[in-house]
Design a protein around this motif. Sequence first.
Motif, PDB file in Angstrom:
ATOM      1  N   GLY A 301      20.894 -18.990  -5.923  1.00 53.65           N
ATOM      2  CA  GLY A 301      19.655 -18.275  -5.666  1.00 53.65           C
ATOM      3  C   GLY A 301      19.884 -16.832  -5.240  1.00 53.65           C
ATOM      4  O   GLY A 301      20.986 -16.295  -5.360  1.00 53.65           O
ATOM      5  N   PHE A 302      18.829 -16.201  -4.732  1.00 51.35           N
ATOM      6  CA  PHE A 302      18.883 -14.793  -4.359  1.00 51.35           C
ATOM      7  C   PHE A 302      18.651 -14.607  -2.864  1.00 51.35           C
ATOM      8  O   PHE A 302      18.128 -15.486  -2.185  1.00 51.35           O
ATOM      9  N   ALA A 303      19.044 -13.436  -2.379  1.00 51.46           N
ATOM     10  CA  ALA A 303      18.898 -13.113  -0.957  1.00 51.46           C
ATOM     11  C   ALA A 303      17.435 -13.238  -0.543  1.00 51.46           C
ATOM     12  O   ALA A 303      16.522 -12.953  -1.329  1.00 51.46           O
ATOM     13  N   ASP A 304      17.218 -13.670   0.701  1.00 49.07           N
ATOM     14  CA  ASP A 304      15.829 -13.851   1.137  1.00 49.07           C
ATOM     15  C   ASP A 304      15.276 -12.560   1.744  1.00 49.07           C
ATOM     16  O   ASP A 304      15.998 -11.612   2.011  1.00 49.07           O
ATOM     17  N   THR A 305      13.975 -12.577   1.960  1.00 45.58           N
ATOM     18  CA  THR A 305      13.278 -11.381   2.453  1.00 45.58           C
ATOM     19  C   THR A 305      13.017 -11.440   3.952  1.00 45.58           C
ATOM     20  O   THR A 305      12.405 -10.525   4.504  1.00 45.58           O
ATOM     21  N   GLY A 306      13.420 -12.508   4.584  1.00 44.82           N
ATOM     22  CA  GLY A 306      13.200 -12.637   6.022  1.00 44.82           C
ATOM     23  C   GLY A 306      11.797 -13.034   6.397  1.00 44.82           C
ATOM     24  O   GLY A 306      11.393 -12.883   7.549  1.00 44.82           O
ATOM     25  N   GLY A 307      11.043 -13.530   5.436  1.00 42.03           N
ATOM     26  CA  GLY A 307       9.671 -13.958   5.722  1.00 42.03           C
ATOM     27  C   GLY A 307       8.694 -13.406   4.710  1.00 42.03           C
ATOM     28  O   GLY A 307       9.079 -12.828   3.679  1.00 42.03           O
ATOM     29  N   GLU A 308       7.395 -13.583   4.980  1.00 42.57           N
ATOM     30  CA  GLU A 308       6.363 -13.113   4.068  1.00 42.57           C
ATOM     31  C   GLU A 308       6.376 -11.587   3.962  1.00 42.57           C
ATOM     32  O   GLU A 308       6.813 -10.894   4.883  1.00 42.57           O
ATOM     33  N   LEU A 309       5.874 -11.091   2.846  1.00 36.39           N
ATOM     34  CA  LEU A 309       5.997  -9.668   2.544  1.00 36.39           C
ATOM     35  C   LEU A 309       4.833  -8.824   3.042  1.00 36.39           C
ATOM     36  O   LEU A 309       4.872  -7.599   2.987  1.00 36.39           O
ATOM     37  N   ALA A 460       0.021 -12.722  -4.167  1.00 35.70           N
ATOM     38  CA  ALA A 460      -1.075 -12.714  -5.135  1.00 35.70           C
ATOM     39  C   ALA A 460      -1.267 -11.289  -5.632  1.00 35.70           C
ATOM     40  O   ALA A 460      -1.254 -10.349  -4.847  1.00 35.70           O
ATOM     41  N   ILE A 461      -1.437 -11.139  -6.954  1.00 35.31           N
ATOM     42  CA  ILE A 461      -1.568  -9.804  -7.525  1.00 35.31           C
ATOM     43  C   ILE A 461      -2.596  -9.822  -8.655  1.00 35.31           C
ATOM     44  O   ILE A 461      -2.808 -10.848  -9.297  1.00 35.31           O
ATOM     45  N   GLY A 462      -3.224  -8.689  -8.866  1.00 37.38           N
ATOM     46  CA  GLY A 462      -4.117  -8.543 -10.008  1.00 37.38           C
ATOM     47  C   GLY A 462      -5.573  -8.420  -9.626  1.00 37.38           C
ATOM     48  O   GLY A 462      -6.202  -9.399  -9.242  1.00 37.38           O
ATOM     49  N   GLY A 463      -6.108  -7.209  -9.694  1.00 32.06           N
ATOM     50  CA  GLY A 463      -7.523  -6.987  -9.471  1.00 32.06           C
ATOM     51  C   GLY A 463      -7.987  -7.178  -8.038  1.00 32.06           C
ATOM     52  O   GLY A 463      -9.186  -7.303  -7.784  1.00 32.06           O
ATOM     53  N   ILE A 464      -7.071  -7.202  -7.093  1.00 38.31           N
ATOM     54  CA  ILE A 464      -7.441  -7.446  -5.690  1.00 38.31           C
ATOM     55  C   ILE A 464      -7.807  -6.118  -5.021  1.00 38.31           C
ATOM     56  O   ILE A 464      -7.042  -5.158  -5.052  1.00 38.31           O
ATOM     57  N   ASP A 465      -8.997  -6.097  -4.431  1.00 38.37           N
ATOM     58  CA  ASP A 465      -9.425  -4.924  -3.678  1.00 38.37           C
ATOM     59  C   ASP A 465     -10.051  -5.389  -2.363  1.00 38.37           C
ATOM     60  O   ASP A 465     -10.014  -6.572  -2.024  1.00 38.37           O
ATOM     61  N   VAL A 477      -2.026 -17.608   0.813  1.00 34.97           N
ATOM     62  CA  VAL A 477      -0.960 -16.813   0.220  1.00 34.97           C
ATOM     63  C   VAL A 477      -0.402 -15.857   1.265  1.00 34.97           C
ATOM     64  O   VAL A 477      -1.139 -15.318   2.098  1.00 34.97           O
ATOM     65  N   GLY A 478       0.898 -15.641   1.238  1.00 36.73           N
ATOM     66  CA  GLY A 478       1.542 -14.852   2.276  1.00 36.73           C
ATOM     67  C   GLY A 478       1.373 -13.359   2.140  1.00 36.73           C
ATOM     68  O   GLY A 478       1.481 -12.617   3.121  1.00 36.73           O
ATOM     69  N   SER A 479       1.096 -12.894   0.929  1.00 37.79           N
ATOM     70  CA  SER A 479       1.031 -11.457   0.693  1.00 37.79           C
ATOM     71  C   SER A 479       0.017 -11.167  -0.404  1.00 37.79           C
ATOM     72  O   SER A 479      -0.186 -11.984  -1.304  1.00 37.79           O
ATOM     73  N   ILE A 480      -0.622 -10.007  -0.334  1.00 40.51           N
ATOM     74  CA  ILE A 480      -1.456  -9.550  -1.439  1.00 40.51           C
ATOM     75  C   ILE A 480      -0.897  -8.228  -1.943  1.00 40.51           C
ATOM     76  O   ILE A 480      -0.582  -7.331  -1.164  1.00 40.51           O
ATOM     77  N   ALA A 481      -0.722  -8.162  -3.253  1.00 44.43           N
ATOM     78  CA  ALA A 481      -0.227  -6.943  -3.887  1.00 44.43           C
ATOM     79  C   ALA A 481      -1.409  -6.183  -4.455  1.00 44.43           C
ATOM     80  O   ALA A 481      -2.259  -6.758  -5.146  1.00 44.43           O
ATOM     81  N   VAL A 482      -1.478  -4.916  -4.152  1.00 41.66           N
ATOM     82  CA  VAL A 482      -2.612  -4.097  -4.580  1.00 41.66           C
ATOM     83  C   VAL A 482      -2.110  -2.830  -5.250  1.00 41.66           C
ATOM     84  O   VAL A 482      -1.031  -2.323  -4.943  1.00 41.66           O
ATOM     85  N   VAL A 483      -2.940  -2.333  -6.156  1.00 45.84           N
ATOM     86  CA  VAL A 483      -2.633  -1.084  -6.852  1.00 45.84           C
ATOM     87  C   VAL A 483      -3.776  -0.096  -6.588  1.00 45.84           C
ATOM     88  O   VAL A 483      -3.682   0.778  -5.741  1.00 45.84           O
ATOM     89  N   ARG A 484      -4.888  -0.291  -7.302  1.00 45.46           N
ATOM     90  CA  ARG A 484      -6.020   0.633  -7.208  1.00 45.46           C
ATOM     91  C   ARG A 484      -6.679   0.630  -5.827  1.00 45.46           C
ATOM     92  O   ARG A 484      -7.255   1.637  -5.421  1.00 45.46           O
ATOM     93  N   TYR A 502      -6.867  -7.827   7.172  1.00 44.80           N
ATOM     94  CA  TYR A 502      -7.170  -9.095   6.484  1.00 44.80           C
ATOM     95  C   TYR A 502      -5.966 -10.034   6.507  1.00 44.80           C
ATOM     96  O   TYR A 502      -6.096 -11.247   6.616  1.00 44.80           O
ATOM     97  N   LEU A 503      -4.777  -9.439   6.392  1.00 44.67           N
ATOM     98  CA  LEU A 503      -3.556 -10.235   6.385  1.00 44.67           C
ATOM     99  C   LEU A 503      -3.022 -10.529   7.787  1.00 44.67           C
ATOM    100  O   LEU A 503      -1.979 -11.163   7.923  1.00 44.67           O
ATOM    101  N   GLY A 504      -3.695 -10.066   8.786  1.00 40.29           N
ATOM    102  CA  GLY A 504      -3.210 -10.289  10.128  1.00 40.29           C
ATOM    103  C   GLY A 504      -1.977  -9.476  10.429  1.00 40.29           C
ATOM    104  O   GLY A 504      -1.101  -9.883  11.202  1.00 40.29           O
ATOM    105  N   ASN A 505      -1.890  -8.286   9.768  1.00 43.58           N
ATOM    106  CA  ASN A 505      -0.746  -7.355   9.983  1.00 43.58           C
ATOM    107  C   ASN A 505       0.599  -7.984   9.676  1.00 43.58           C
ATOM    108  O   ASN A 505       1.609  -7.642  10.279  1.00 43.58           O
ATOM    109  N   ARG A 506       0.592  -8.896   8.700  1.00 39.26           N
ATOM    110  CA  ARG A 506       1.881  -9.465   8.289  1.00 39.26           C
ATOM    111  C   ARG A 506       2.736  -8.421   7.614  1.00 39.26           C
ATOM    112  O   ARG A 506       2.240  -7.571   6.871  1.00 39.26           O
TER     113      ARG A 506
END
Length: 506
Positions: A301-309, A460-465, A477-484, A502-506
């Motif tokens: 496997g690959f190196a871990d991130t130390g928790g949610e992103l 989670a990614i895609g169209g999230i605002d 979900v541990g993280s939300i990925a946003v663009v726009r 919204y994420l509780g400052n994760r």
Amino acid sequence: MADVVWSIAGSDSGGGAGIQADIKAMHSFGVHGCTVITALTAQNSLGVEALNSTSTEVIESQLQALAIDMPARVIKIGMLANVQQIQLVAEHLSHYKAKWVEPPLVVYDPVAIASSGDRLTEEDTIDALKTYLLPLIDVITPNTQETQLLTGVYLIGPDAVREAAQKLQQLGVQSVVIKGGHWDYPKGYCVDYCASQGQEYWLGNEAINTPHTHGTGCSLSSAIAACLAKGYPLKDAFILGKAYVNKGLSYAQRFGEGIGPLAHTGFPEDINDYPQVIEAGSWLADELDFEQPIPFNFAAGFADTGGELGLYAVVDSVDWVEKCLSAGVPTVQLRVKNADPETLEADIQTAVTLGNKYQGRVFINDYWQLAIKHGAYGVHLGQEDLSEANLQAIQEAGLRLGVSTHGFYEMLRAHNYRPSYLAFGAIYPTTTKDMTGQIQGLEKLSHFVPLMAEHYPTVAIGGIDLSVAPDVVKTGVGSIAVVRAITESNDHASAIEQLQAYLGNR
């Protein structure tokens, strides 16, 4: 049109297979099942004692009643008892496909022989099936015996399975799922195969040791039909159907003195019930003689991130990398489309430097060679890149690996590689990338997260605002990925602050 699925099949008086199994499986996946009874079997757990075919007039009346008021997204066909039934059903299917505003998909489970060994159709039906029915079938799901009966190919290895699927497609079938429950190759394992639109999919798991297997074929086909009715691609319906059957076999028990039925236990929510995706270099691939790609240690496997992103910004310039990191975004991805070769390497080097400066996680999208060269925190790859990138080089360099997934099959495929995190998308339509046919929605996300959260950080990614972020977070979900939501906001710092909240400052 609602998620309606028809089952055109025989009734099992013992309750384990046929119409009875179809309805239970469809209910488990949240669709409405309707029935057209082709035969009344007198059977119990010991076997089939009598088969009483339904007249064509009775079948006709059932079809007409449903077509008037409850047209189907998917029509699942099981036992057709004689040539007259085959011709009648084929005539109606041709009409539905030509005339309905939304032509139905047709899933056919060619029930010729019961799991008990009893033959369930007349001898002269095979030619009629090939002539009238198979050219109308979108997905066929035969077991080993049924495959051999229809194609004349004996399934003695992977090449024979491929050959049999090709023969079925030459008869007019669009996609083929060959069930491996009676195959026993490799010994002690169950391997299932799907061929669709020029692609092939192999699934495998250890055989589940139980004698109580009545209704497995009906249930698998009905689960596939239900998932197709909900808009899932076939590869996802295939893997979900297999997981459903695995779980049902694990809980199966006897009712009566003979073979017990598959248990119907709802949507498969335990990752241990899911088969593994078999691909070159992975589990069982050597047994199936797949070519070995670039060497890769799947187990490491690959190196871990130390928790949610936490909040995950996906941006297309180093300026935005710094704006996000300086505003407290913990994870940033540099995704440069149509990159300028003269500035790309310098941009990646700058992004890595900024990550170190602000102690943030900076992932580089796609350009793994440059990410390795400049010591990036991690790399993000799409599904197509898993076959092309040198994953072992990324692994040995100690970089984290994030992988995009679009559905259950791709999620389980990515699971083979033990990445650092999994990204699920697109949750909503987005203008930044063409995701036609790959919108997952919150319902699927709510299934993805519990299946994978124990193994990986989830994104989670895609169209999230800002308007939908709270609903996405509710899935766990541990993280939300946003663009726009950041780059097109009037005040990016304020948008970041709200998203973090919204994420509780994760």
